[in-house]
Design a protein around this motif. Structure first.
Motif, PDB file in Angstrom:
ATOM      1  N   UNK A 206       0.812  -1.218   0.000  1.00 60.24           N
ATOM      2  CA  UNK A 206       0.000   0.000   0.000  1.00 60.24           C
ATOM      3  C   UNK A 206       0.841   1.261   0.000  1.00 60.24           C
ATOM      4  N   UNK A 207       1.795   1.349   0.915  1.00 59.52           N
ATOM      5  CA  UNK A 207       2.638   2.541   0.988  1.00 59.52           C
ATOM      6  C   UNK A 207       3.547   2.638  -0.235  1.00 59.52           C
ATOM      7  N   UNK A 208       4.052   1.489  -0.702  1.00 66.10           N
ATOM      8  CA  UNK A 208       4.906   1.506  -1.891  1.00 66.10           C
ATOM      9  C   UNK A 208       4.169   2.066  -3.096  1.00 66.10           C
ATOM     10  N   UNK A 209       2.929   1.604  -3.282  1.00 65.24           N
ATOM     11  CA  UNK A 209       2.128   2.114  -4.414  1.00 65.24           C
ATOM     12  C   UNK A 209       1.837   3.601  -4.254  1.00 65.24           C
ATOM     13  N   UNK A 210       1.486   4.005  -3.047  1.00 66.99           N
ATOM     14  CA  UNK A 210       1.154   5.409  -2.803  1.00 66.99           C
ATOM     15  C   UNK A 210       2.362   6.309  -3.032  1.00 66.99           C
ATOM     16  N   UNK A 211       3.540   5.836  -2.601  1.00 66.91           N
ATOM     17  CA  UNK A 211       4.755   6.639  -2.756  1.00 66.91           C
ATOM     18  C   UNK A 211       5.056   6.883  -4.242  1.00 66.91           C
ATOM     19  N   UNK A 212       4.965   5.805  -5.033  1.00 63.36           N
ATOM     20  CA  UNK A 212       5.269   5.949  -6.468  1.00 63.36           C
ATOM     21  C   UNK A 212       4.180   6.763  -7.173  1.00 63.36           C
ATOM     22  N   UNK A 213       2.939   6.636  -6.707  1.00 64.04           N
ATOM     23  CA  UNK A 213       1.858   7.445  -7.294  1.00 64.04           C
ATOM     24  C   UNK A 213       2.159   8.936  -7.094  1.00 64.04           C
ATOM     25  N   UNK A 214       2.688   9.279  -5.916  1.00 59.35           N
ATOM     26  CA  UNK A 214       3.056  10.678  -5.661  1.00 59.35           C
ATOM     27  C   UNK A 214       4.135  11.138  -6.635  1.00 59.35           C
ATOM     28  N   UNK A 289      12.176   3.789   0.845  1.00 61.04           N
ATOM     29  CA  UNK A 289      13.512   3.747   0.248  1.00 61.04           C
ATOM     30  C   UNK A 289      13.503   2.910  -1.027  1.00 61.04           C
ATOM     31  N   UNK A 290      12.903   1.723  -0.962  1.00 58.08           N
ATOM     32  CA  UNK A 290      12.839   0.853  -2.143  1.00 58.08           C
ATOM     33  C   UNK A 290      11.971   1.480  -3.227  1.00 58.08           C
ATOM     34  N   UNK A 291      10.826   2.041  -2.836  1.00 58.61           N
ATOM     35  CA  UNK A 291       9.893   2.623  -3.809  1.00 58.61           C
ATOM     36  C   UNK A 291      10.489   3.844  -4.510  1.00 58.61           C
ATOM     37  N   UNK A 292      11.448   4.494  -3.873  1.00 59.88           N
ATOM     38  CA  UNK A 292      12.035   5.693  -4.487  1.00 59.88           C
ATOM     39  C   UNK A 292      12.825   5.365  -5.753  1.00 59.88           C
ATOM     40  N   UNK A 293      13.131   4.095  -5.963  1.00 59.43           N
ATOM     41  CA  UNK A 293      13.861   3.691  -7.178  1.00 59.43           C
ATOM     42  C   UNK A 293      12.907   3.279  -8.301  1.00 59.43           C
ATOM     43  N   UNK A 295       9.644   4.209 -10.892  1.00 59.30           N
ATOM     44  CA  UNK A 295       8.907   5.326 -11.487  1.00 59.30           C
ATOM     45  C   UNK A 295       7.493   4.937 -11.876  1.00 59.30           C
ATOM     46  N   UNK A 296       7.179   3.635 -11.808  1.00 59.34           N
ATOM     47  CA  UNK A 296       5.852   3.157 -12.193  1.00 59.34           C
ATOM     48  C   UNK A 296       5.195   2.426 -11.026  1.00 59.34           C
ATOM     49  N   UNK A 297       3.949   2.783 -10.748  1.00 56.08           N
ATOM     50  CA  UNK A 297       3.222   2.184  -9.632  1.00 56.08           C
ATOM     51  C   UNK A 297       3.063   0.676  -9.807  1.00 56.08           C
ATOM     52  N   UNK A 298       2.789   0.251 -11.012  1.00 53.83           N
ATOM     53  CA  UNK A 298       2.572  -1.179 -11.262  1.00 53.83           C
ATOM     54  C   UNK A 298       3.843  -1.979 -11.009  1.00 53.83           C
ATOM     55  N   UNK A 299       5.001  -1.365 -11.283  1.00 52.37           N
ATOM     56  CA  UNK A 299       6.279  -2.066 -11.098  1.00 52.37           C
ATOM     57  C   UNK A 299       6.564  -2.303  -9.615  1.00 52.37           C
ATOM     58  N   UNK A 300       6.332  -1.298  -8.803  1.00 56.31           N
ATOM     59  CA  UNK A 300       6.617  -1.469  -7.371  1.00 56.31           C
ATOM     60  C   UNK A 300       5.637  -2.457  -6.746  1.00 56.31           C
ATOM     61  N   UNK A 301       4.379  -2.465  -7.233  1.00 63.01           N
ATOM     62  CA  UNK A 301       3.410  -3.425  -6.711  1.00 63.01           C
ATOM     63  C   UNK A 301       3.839  -4.850  -7.063  1.00 63.01           C
ATOM     64  N   UNK A 302       4.285  -5.045  -8.305  1.00 63.84           N
ATOM     65  CA  UNK A 302       4.733  -6.374  -8.721  1.00 63.84           C
ATOM     66  C   UNK A 302       5.937  -6.827  -7.908  1.00 63.84           C
ATOM     67  N   UNK A 303       6.857  -5.898  -7.668  1.00 60.95           N
ATOM     68  CA  UNK A 303       8.088  -6.256  -6.945  1.00 60.95           C
ATOM     69  C   UNK A 303       7.787  -6.601  -5.488  1.00 60.95           C
ATOM     70  N   UNK A 304       6.967  -5.786  -4.832  1.00 65.15           N
ATOM     71  CA  UNK A 304       6.713  -6.003  -3.401  1.00 65.15           C
ATOM     72  C   UNK A 304       5.764  -7.169  -3.151  1.00 65.15           C
ATOM     73  N   UNK A 305       4.892  -7.468  -4.130  1.00 66.65           N
ATOM     74  CA  UNK A 305       3.950  -8.575  -3.945  1.00 66.65           C
ATOM     75  C   UNK A 305       4.664  -9.911  -3.823  1.00 66.65           C
ATOM     76  N   UNK A 375      17.567   6.666   3.400  1.00 62.93           N
ATOM     77  CA  UNK A 375      16.437   7.358   2.770  1.00 62.93           C
ATOM     78  C   UNK A 375      16.739   8.851   2.638  1.00 62.93           C
ATOM     79  N   UNK A 376      17.388   9.429   3.658  1.00 60.17           N
ATOM     80  CA  UNK A 376      17.775  10.848   3.602  1.00 60.17           C
ATOM     81  C   UNK A 376      18.737  11.086   2.428  1.00 60.17           C
ATOM     82  N   UNK A 377      19.700  10.158   2.302  1.00 62.07           N
ATOM     83  CA  UNK A 377      20.658  10.274   1.182  1.00 62.07           C
ATOM     84  C   UNK A 377      19.935  10.164  -0.160  1.00 62.07           C
ATOM     85  N   UNK A 378      18.993   9.241  -0.243  1.00 62.54           N
ATOM     86  CA  UNK A 378      18.265   9.039  -1.498  1.00 62.54           C
ATOM     87  C   UNK A 378      17.441  10.277  -1.864  1.00 62.54           C
ATOM     88  N   UNK A 379      16.788  10.866  -0.892  1.00 61.06           N
ATOM     89  CA  UNK A 379      15.996  12.070  -1.152  1.00 61.06           C
ATOM     90  C   UNK A 379      16.909  13.239  -1.523  1.00 61.06           C
TER      91      UNK A 379
END
Length: 396
Positions: A206-214, A289-293, A295-305, A375-379
């Motif tokens: 849920x959070x991964x999808x929301x982060x990438x959607x943002x 941190x993982x979701x920040x890499x 760019x597509x919501x569907x990709x992060x959902x597939x990876x985390x699922x 995460x601070x470094x990534x941002x």
């Protein structure tokens, strides 16, 4: 100091994301409540009873019939057939109609009456190790009990004192006292960890999808253009939303689901609640941190699922971490699931308090610190890239 406006903006932004994205909405608002009863109900009976088995009796004597009757009386197993031959018993086992079958050989009773040993063959379907273990244990219990009775009767027939005869039958008697999971059932072992795995996976997805959607909508880039305090407040608001939501789920689990599913919680509820919040906080930072890499919501959902089973198996809940290959041991020690599942076992099954879980808390705090710095470094890297892209536009 966190600016109130940026914190509230982050909180409202996350609420907006959840409400307007059906995938996120179902994952973080519906799944934690549905899954706990759906998956929990699978193991609600806690242990398997009435395991089907068969008996092939080539001897057909009162002794073998008595053994069969005693086996049928065991609550763990259920006699469903008595095939005439070994081949028919094997066919029943291979067709999964029974989980095992027993073969009494010809001359079984005759050998016993002579005081000679007689072999009995038990064939088990070990592709499902839990029923086969229960069936094996039930058969062995009956045979050990009856065997002791036969030897006692033989000694008494020779005029031996019953007490002395019992000492001869069992010269060394192990007095076994199971602790924690006294009935050795699967439900009490699995369900506590399963509930926290549900929380972890729904939060991850849920959070991964929301982060990438943002990021897709440009909201993340807009937030990163602010100063450090605003950025910290914006992320703080988003994290606080999930922390409050999932803290509510934990309280619901403690107050209702544990009782409904009859899950043991013998240790400190306060300790379990506190370490659960710390665990969820680490999971959130890892997720962003993982979701920040991506760019597509569907990709992060597939990876985390696909992380559900690997994270559960690596956690050491079902298999000791020390028994894994060295690279997997290293991986197990950097995921928050490992200390959390260890604490769940100690608090739910062993009934401990704060002391035994202090090392788990320390591990989670170290993970929180390291993941926050990463995460601070990534941002900071993403912010720098945004600035580099914007500069030529401003100049022109």
């Amino acid at each position: 100091m966190v600016k109130r406006n940026s914190f509230i903006q982050g909180l409202l932004h996350e609420m907006h994301n959840v409400i307007n994205d059906h995938s996120v909405l179902l994952t973080v608002l519906l799944a934690p409540l549905v899954y706990v009863f759906l998956m929990g109900s699978i193991y609600q009976k806690k242990e398997v009873k009435k395991i089907p088995f068969a008996v092939v009796d080539y001897d057909k004597t009162p002794t073998t019939r008595n053994f069969t009757r005693l086996l049928s009386a065991s609550p763990a197993i259920r006699l469903v057939s008595q095939p005439a031959t070994y081949e028919k018993g094997k066919a029943a086992l291979y067709s999964m109609k029974v989980q095992g079958f027993l073969v009494f050989p010809k001359g079984f009773e005759k050998k016993l009456l002579k005081g000679e040993g007689s072999d009995v063959n038990l064939y088990l379907n070990t592709t499902r190790f839990l029923p086969s273990n229960d069936l094996n244990r039930a058969v062995n219990t009956v045979f050990m009990t009856v065997g002791a009775g036969i030897r006692l009767h033989a000694y008494e027939a020779k005029g031996m004192n019953p007490k002395y005869a019992m000492e001869l039958i069992n010269p060394v008697l192990a007095d076994v006292h199971p602790v924690y999971n006294a009935t050795n059932n699967y439900g009490d072992y699995l369900l506590p960890g399963l509930l926290f795995l549900i929380l972890q996976q729904t939060l991850l997805i849920g959070l991964g999808e929301s982060f990438v959607r943002s990021r897709e909508k440009g909201n993340l880039q807009e937030a990163l253009r602010g100063n450090a305090t605003d950025i910290f407040g914006w992320f703080g608001g988003r994290v606080s939303y999930y922390l409050f939501l999932y803290a509510s789920y934990i309280l619901f689990y403690f107050g209702y689901a544990f009782h409904f599913l009859d899950i043991p919680l013998r240790g400190s509820k306060t300790a379990l609640f506190v370490i659960s919040l710390l665990f969820l906080l680490v999971v959130m930072i890892y997720t962003m941190l993982v979701a920040s890499f991506s760019k597509k919501q569907i990709r992060i959902m597939e990876a985390l699922a696909f992380t559900s089973y690997p994270l559960f198996l690596l956690s050491g809940y079902s298999w000791p971490v020390d028994a894994m290959p060295a690279p997997l041991q290293w991986l197990a020690r950097i995921i928050p699931t490992t200390p959390m599942m260890d604490a769940v076992t100690k608090l739910c099954a062993e009934g401990t308090g704060w002391g035994p879980i202090l090392n788990d808390i320390l591990q989670l705090l170290v993970m929180l610190l390291v993941s926050t710095l990463l995460f601070y470094w990534r941002m900071a890297v993403m912010k720098k890239k945004l600035t580099a892209v914007k500069a030529p536009v401003e100049i022109s």
